[in-house]
Every structure is written in C-alpha cells, then in structure tokens.
Write an enzyme that holds these catalytic residues in place. Structure first.
Site, PDB file in Angstrom:
ATOM      1  CG  PHE A 286      -1.922  -1.255   1.347  1.00 23.05           C
ATOM      2  CD1 PHE A 286      -2.896  -1.334   0.561  1.00 23.05           C
ATOM      3  CD2 PHE A 286      -1.412  -2.401   2.105  1.00 23.05           C
ATOM      4  CE1 PHE A 286      -3.692  -2.456   0.763  1.00 23.05           C
ATOM      5  CE2 PHE A 286      -2.314  -3.278   2.292  1.00 23.05           C
ATOM      6  CZ  PHE A 286      -3.183  -3.308   1.550  1.00 23.05           C
TER       7      PHE A 286
ATOM      8  CB  CYS B 131      -5.052   4.932   9.334  1.00 30.78           C
ATOM      9  SG  CYS B 131      -6.152   4.360   8.028  1.00 30.78           S
TER      10      CYS B 131
HETATM   11  N1  SAH Z   1       1.744   3.899   3.376  1.00 32.69           N
HETATM   12  C1  SAH Z   1       1.320   5.181   2.508  1.00 32.69           C
HETATM   13  C2  SAH Z   1      -0.163   5.577   2.679  1.00 32.69           C
HETATM   14  C3  SAH Z   1      -1.100   4.328   2.218  1.00 32.69           C
HETATM   15  S1  SAH Z   1      -2.500   5.174   1.809  1.00 32.69           S
HETATM   16  C4  SAH Z   1       2.088   6.530   2.958  1.00 32.69           C
HETATM   17  O1  SAH Z   1       2.739   6.216   3.988  1.00 32.69           O
HETATM   18  O2  SAH Z   1       2.152   7.211   2.423  1.00 32.69           O
HETATM   19  C5  SAH Z   1      -3.332   3.596   1.195  1.00 32.69           C
HETATM   20  C6  SAH Z   1      -2.830   3.168  -0.212  1.00 32.69           C
HETATM   21  O3  SAH Z   1      -3.502   1.804  -0.655  1.00 32.69           O
HETATM   22  C7  SAH Z   1      -3.370   3.940  -1.237  1.00 32.69           C
HETATM   23  O4  SAH Z   1      -2.285   4.336  -2.161  1.00 32.69           O
HETATM   24  C8  SAH Z   1      -4.160   3.114  -2.185  1.00 32.69           C
HETATM   25  O5  SAH Z   1      -4.181   3.156  -3.501  1.00 32.69           O
HETATM   26  C9  SAH Z   1      -3.938   1.636  -1.969  1.00 32.69           C
HETATM   27  N2  SAH Z   1      -4.686   0.650  -2.001  1.00 32.69           N
HETATM   28  C10 SAH Z   1      -5.914   0.372  -1.425  1.00 32.69           C
HETATM   29  N3  SAH Z   1      -6.553  -0.737  -1.744  1.00 32.69           N
HETATM   30  C11 SAH Z   1      -5.491  -1.449  -2.029  1.00 32.69           C
HETATM   31  C12 SAH Z   1      -5.430  -2.707  -2.600  1.00 32.69           C
HETATM   32  N4  SAH Z   1      -6.189  -3.506  -2.339  1.00 32.69           N
HETATM   33  N5  SAH Z   1      -4.157  -3.232  -3.007  1.00 32.69           N
HETATM   34  C13 SAH Z   1      -3.095  -2.304  -3.113  1.00 32.69           C
HETATM   35  N6  SAH Z   1      -3.190  -1.065  -2.906  1.00 32.69           N
HETATM   36  C14 SAH Z   1      -4.423  -0.542  -2.537  1.00 32.69           C
END
Ligand code: SAH
Length: 396
Positions: free
Chosen positions: A228, A340
């Site tokens: 993610f 979160c």
């Molecule tokens: N760790 C990051 C924030 C994560 S936000 C930081 O510190 O900046 C969550 C992210 O998860 C987003 O970019 C979204 O596109 C992604 N996301 C949501 N569901 C997902 C999934 N099933 N598989 C992969 N990515 C996903």
C-alpha cells in the site's frame, strides 16, 4: 439570541469530563431555532451552563463543543487564539524545523472540532468537516492570515463524512495563489512531491512521519516490501536508510507514478527499487507461491474499517494481510503493521496481529508500539483522537 440546548439527565457527564462530542440522543430540548453550524449554549437538564457547541442538525453527532468557558465568545478572536495555540505547540515540539509537511491544527485535539489545517512549506490546506467548522470558514482563514504570510491557502473539504452533515464538498483557493501540481517538500531529509489539490487527505500522510524515520533507521541492508505504498513514503525512507532492495506495491497507477518521481527526486539509483501495480492481498499470496522472502515489510493499508458494523470484516482483512506477510518474512524479519481506523482499537489490533502470527505458525514479538506523529496530538479527554496505531513485530 443564542439558542439553548438542554441535555437529558446524566448526559452532562461526558461534557464535564471535557469530551467534545454530543450525539442526538443526548438532547432533551432546544430553545430557539439554531441553523446548521450556529453556536448554541449547552445546558444540563436543570438549565446550568455547560459549554458552547456547534449545532449539526443533520448529523447524529449533533453537537461539537467549542468551549467550556461561559465568558468565551466563539468569534474571530477565539479562532485566532486556538490557531495560535496550535502553532505554539508545534513550535515547542520543533516540528517546523524538521519537516515542510506537518499538521498545524488537528481538529478536536486543538480545540477546533471539524477544523484540520496541514502545512506544506508556504501553503496551508484547510479541511472543514462539520457544520460548525463550515460556518466559520472566514474566521479560520483570517486566523491563519494573522499568524504568518502564506503563498496560498487552499481548501480540501472533499470528505465523505460531509454528506452526514448535509454539507456539499468544497475545494478551491481561499487566499493567495493556487498550489502547484507538484510541490516539493523535505521531511527529515527525505524529499517528496506533494499534490495538494488531488492527493489523499490534504496531499500527504504527515501522520506517518515518525514511523517513516523508524523504517529508515532499521532498513540498512534489508530487502524491503512496502505494501500500500501510495507515493512511496516508506519506500523512499527505506531506500535512504540503505535498504538492499525496495519493492513498492499499490493498486493505483497514479500513486505509483508519483512514487517513481519521489524515488528519482531522492537520487535513489534505479535498480534498487521496483514498483508493482497490484492488489496487495493477491500479491502477497503470489509472493508466497514463489517462495519470496523479505527482511522488512511495511503494511499500511487504507482505512479498512469505517463503522462498527464493518469491524469484523475489516479485522479479517488486517489479519489476512499480516498472516501473509509473516509467511514472507525471513527469521529476524520486521513487520511494521498499521491501522488508521479509529474503530480498530489498539487492543483489538494487537489481538488481530496475534491471531495472524498464530495462524502463520510464527513466533513474533512486539518491540515497539507505533503511533501518529506528535503534530497529531490526542487530548486526554478524547481518546478517540488516537486513530493511527501500529506495531513493530519481529519474527523469531
Ligand atoms: N503508506 C502510505 C499511505 C497508504 S494509503 C504512506 O505512508 O504514504 C493507502 C494506499 O493503498 C493508497 O495508495 C491506495 O491506492 C492503496 N490501496 C488501496 N487498496 C489497495 C489494494 N487492495 N491493493 C493495493 N493497494 C491498495
């Protein structure tokens, strides 16, 4: 005349404990005809003054309290004082000296329910999420302008919760210039391009700053999987910390493209990192099938629980991702795991992680509790304010 809201007997208790919320069920009767966002006097069942609050007629969260001081007017001066106090706290913590991206006002935690202000260099980004905050937009802007000069103040009130308040989404310039598409900020030596207008939240996850620095500290020589990954916050930190390899996985192509730019911006040599567009849950299974192995995994999914009803399902998803991550970790490997979601309490999260370790037949120890950064404070009277929680687990 200021409207008066009388509470049912017993419902004054949380107010006396300085909790800032009152739900519709606490209200016995209303004298006057307050409009959405108006400041009302909140009284106990006998008519004694308790607090001033903002009236949200459309929301179950009917009142958010501004002040417990009967002599305090909720006016321009009030917003100036609260914003100035919020600024002083960050100054005392030295936040502004270490990062160009930080939270100046964290709503309830800074005595301003519904008002979030994030700073990116000389830009302020305002997010108003309640009727009371919405009604005082001009005062918030004025308070920010009193504080210092800004290149621009931009509004990002495009939250799903606004519908529950009966408010439309609003974005746009409140003062000064339009923020550029890619604003470069430096966070404890890491550089990032932030898109204030379109990025998540107000553009960047400032709340993970301290945890990014921790990852950076532990990454040397490690093979890192950043799940993610969004715009590469943790991945860049790991690479700058000397990781041998960083694999970033996200389902969003634009986020991955932004992450690529951030790796380049930090001068991280191509070859040491990759970006993979995939669903993290299925990607983890694929990695297991291929018998891949990592030394450090960051698991920072989006909010998987947004209501009490979604808790069981969300908990299962957190567990699944952690379980699969344990399978991929080499002995001695580290898992930085986060939630979160405010609905997911720390105790439950720890239990979910314990279940994941058990099912993965993995002996794991927690070596650190992880938290939101200090510019996202939590009032003692409002534990709900601690929404981001995490654990640093080590596989033995
Ligand atoms: N760790 C990051 C924030 C994560 S936000 C930081 O510190 O900046 C969550 C992210 O998860 C987003 O970019 C979204 O596109 C992604 N996301 C949501 N569901 C997902 C999934 N099933 N598989 C992969 N990515 C996903």
């Amino acid at each position: 005349m200021t409207a008066e809201v009388r509470l049912k007997p017993g419902r004054e208790k949380s107010v006396l404990r300085r909790h800032p919320w009152l739900f519709a069920g606490a209200v016995a009767k209303v004298a006057g005809t307050p409009e959405a966002g108006d400041t009302v006097r909140v009284l106990d069942h006998e008519g004694c003054f308790l607090a001033y609050g903002a009236w949200s007629p459309e929301s179950q969260l009917r009142l958010r309290l501004w002040s417990w001081d009967e002599g305090q007017a909720v006016d321009a001066g009030f917003f100036r004082d609260r914003i100035a106090r919020a600024w002083q706290l960050r100054q005392m913590l030295g936040i502004q000296e270490t990062t160009g991206a930080w939270r100046l006002c964290h709503a309830e935690a800074d005595g301003l329910p519904g008002v979030t202000v994030d700073c990116y260099n000389d830009f302020a980004v305002v997010q108003l999420s309640s009727a009371g905050a919405d009604a005082h937009r001009a005062m918030v802007v004025e308070a920010l302008l009193q504080l210092r000069s800004w290149r621009g103040i931009y509004e990002r009130s495009d939250l799903a919760v606004l519908a529950q308040e009966g408010l439309p989404e609003r974005t746009g310039i409140l003062a000064g210039e339009m923020p550029p598409e890619n604003l470069e900020i430096a966070e404890e030596g890491r550089r990032f391009l932030v898109d204030i207008r379109h990025g998540h939240k107000t553009g960047f996850y400032c709340d993970q700053r301290v945890n990014r620095s921790l990852v950076q500290r532990f990454a040397r020589g490690k093979r890192v999987l950043n799940l993610f990954s969004y715009t590469g916050g943790f991945g860049v930190a790991a690479a700058l910390g000397g990781a041998a390899e960083v694999v970033n996985v996200d389902s969003s192509r634009p986020a991955l493209a932004a992450s690529e730019r951030n790796f380049a911006l930090n001068g991280i040599a191509a070859g040491g990192f990759t970006h993979i567009e995939a669903d993290c849950f299925s990607y983890l299974r694929r990695c297991r099938g291929e018998k891949q192995s990592y030394d450090l995994i960051v698991l920072d999914p989006p909010k998987l629980v947004d209501s009490q009803q979604a808790l069981t399902r969300g908990a299962r998803a957190y567990k699944d991702a952690a379980l699969q991550s344990f399978h991929l970790l080499a002995p001695g490997g580290m898992l930085f795991t986060f939630s979160c979601s405010g609905w997911m309490k720390r105790e439950l999260f720890a239990k979910v992680m314990a279940d994941a370790a058990l099912d993965a037949k993995c002996d794991a120890v927690a070596v650190m509790e992880l938290d939101q950064a200090p510019d996202h404070p939590v009032p003692c009277a409002f534990p709900e304010g601690r929404y981001l929680k995490g654990l640093l687990l080590v596989k033995r």
